[in-house]
Design a protein around this motif. Structure first.
Motif, short mmCIF file in Angstrom:
data_model
loop_
_atom_site.label_atom_id
_atom_site.label_comp_id
_atom_site.label_asym_id
_atom_site.label_seq_id
_atom_site.Cartn_x
_atom_site.Cartn_y
_atom_site.Cartn_z
N UNK A 41 0.95 -1.34 0.06
CA UNK A 41 0.07 0.03 -0.03
C UNK A 41 0.83 1.09 0.04
N UNK A 42 2.03 1.40 0.80
CA UNK A 42 2.87 2.23 1.03
C UNK A 42 3.83 2.57 -0.26
N UNK A 43 3.91 1.33 -0.93
CA UNK A 43 4.85 1.58 -2.12
C UNK A 43 6.11 0.80 -2.00
N UNK A 308 9.91 20.39 -2.47
CA UNK A 308 10.94 19.78 -1.61
C UNK A 308 9.92 18.77 -0.82
N UNK A 309 10.56 17.54 -0.50
CA UNK A 309 9.77 16.34 0.05
C UNK A 309 10.26 16.34 1.36
N UNK A 314 6.08 10.97 0.42
CA UNK A 314 5.66 10.23 -0.83
C UNK A 314 5.33 8.87 -0.58
N UNK A 315 5.56 8.32 0.40
CA UNK A 315 4.88 6.95 1.13
C UNK A 315 3.31 7.46 1.66
N UNK A 316 3.45 8.49 2.06
CA UNK A 316 2.04 8.88 2.65
C UNK A 316 1.18 9.12 1.12
N UNK A 321 -3.31 7.28 -2.71
CA UNK A 321 -3.42 6.96 -3.99
C UNK A 321 -3.73 5.30 -4.30
N UNK A 322 -2.93 4.48 -3.56
CA UNK A 322 -3.38 3.34 -3.71
C UNK A 322 -4.60 2.84 -3.02
#
Length: 355
Positions: A41-43, A308-309, A314-316, A321-322
């Protein structure tokens, strides 16, 4: 062919059914399946359902104990060592994190290590668990195969030895760092091989120090440490803390679970949990994290940088999205899972969640 998409719930139910078919107790199968589906789910696709077949090989060969007696073997007020009795790593580490959270409630901080554990999936899953209790988590582990030589050497005596941190925030997503001490985790190499994609330059080199780009030839070379010799030093320290300190394997004692499905790996992990309330009002801390996150995200950017991340953002975003669109699975992986469903008699993913 486009990737097949499946819901988290369907993936979880499929994995759970396979493990129950392999005679894992239903409660244990449910725990492992939920964590594996959450990884996808979190990639973290190098640590999710792609690991199902390798786990089954070890379970079937007797390399993992299906009915472990997980127990505490050393304990003080703010620490413990958990012996996993060679059970599934997800079960052993979950127990360790739960113990650390309870100890941190009274002591303010707790360190719990494991021995005789196994591969447990992405480190961030366990660093995140204390967040719901207004606690932060720091997680360390010895990888399940050595892919890193000491700096300047050619004998792989160290693994990817990951580090993860989960720092709670207020209105912002938590700051969640999950990193190998190598430039890339070996699970990412496996995922690229499954998709038929090359590795970027800088992930691996061959025994002559030349770039190695074909993930299917990864056994011919080594992963590179982050930051050169500094990453090598960091991998060593993480291994000493999460492996040697708790009586787990390190160095030449590490078993390559990719090639050996029978031997006990004696994998070590460690979790450090800190209760925010021991340092003051958790709300004040989380507000300060929010402020810092916004300052960093809104700071001046270099040309051509769109955003800027922060670690974990990005996992969030992938989780969101998933959850909405489904978890993508590579066609080759889906074929393997369909074959496994036919072999074991469990309902295939396509019937659990049609495209």
């Amino acid at each position: 062919m486009n990737a097949y998409r499946v819901s988290q719930d369907a993936l979880r139910r499929f994995i759970e059914a396979v493990f129950i078919n392999e005679c894992l107790p239903p409660a244990d199968a449910a725990t492992v399946a939920a964590l594996m589906a959450e990884a996808d789910l979190q990639g973290s696709d190098g640590h999710g359902v792609i690991r199902l077949l390798p786990y089954l090989k070890r379970l079937r060969a007797g390399g993992i104990n299906k009915h472990p007696k997980i127990r505490v073997v050393h304990e003080r007020a703010a620490m413990a060592v958990v012996d996993g009795d060679n059970g599934m790593g997800h079960l052993v580490v979950t127990r360790a994190v739960d113990i650390a959270i309870e100890k941190a409630r009274s002591a303010g901080v707790a360190w719990v290590g494991t021995r005789f554990s196994n591969h447990a999936g992405p480190a961030s899953l366990y660093a995140r668990r204390p967040l719901q209790h207004d606690m932060l988590g720091l997680y360390f582990a010895v990888g399940n195969a050595n892919h890193l030589p000491p700096w300047g050497g050619t004998e792989a005596l160290l693994s990817t030895n990951p580090i993860a941190a989960g720092i709670p925030a207020g209105d912002e997503p938590p700051v969640v760092l999950d990193m190998a001490t190598t430039v890339a985790a070996y699970g990412k190499v496996k995922a690229l091989a499954k998709r038929g994609e090359p590795m970027p330059t800088g992930w691996m080199v061959d025994r002559q120090g030349e770039p190695l780009l074909d993930p299917k030839r990864s056994n011919e070379g080594f992963l590179l440490p982050i930051g050169g010799y500094k990453g090598y030093g960091l991998a060593l320290i993480v291994g000493l803390l999460s492996g040697t300190l708790g009586g787990a394997a390190m160095g030449r004692d590490v078993i390559d679970f990719n090639a050996d499905h029978v031997s006990v790996t004696n994998t070590g992990q460690a979790i450090l949990v800190i209760d925010l309330a021991a340092f003051g009002d958790p709300a004040v801390f989380k507000q300060a994290v929010d402020t810092l996150v916004r300052d960093i995200r809104g700071s001046e950017r270099m040309p051509h940088v769109e955003r800027i991340w922060l670690p974990g953002e990005q996992s969030f975003d992938k989780r969101r999205k998933h959850a909405q669109n489904g978890i993508p699975l590579a066609p080759a992986l889906l074929d393997e899972l369909d074959a496994l469903a036919a072999e074991t008699g469990v309902t295939p993913l396509a019937r659990l969640a049609p495209t």
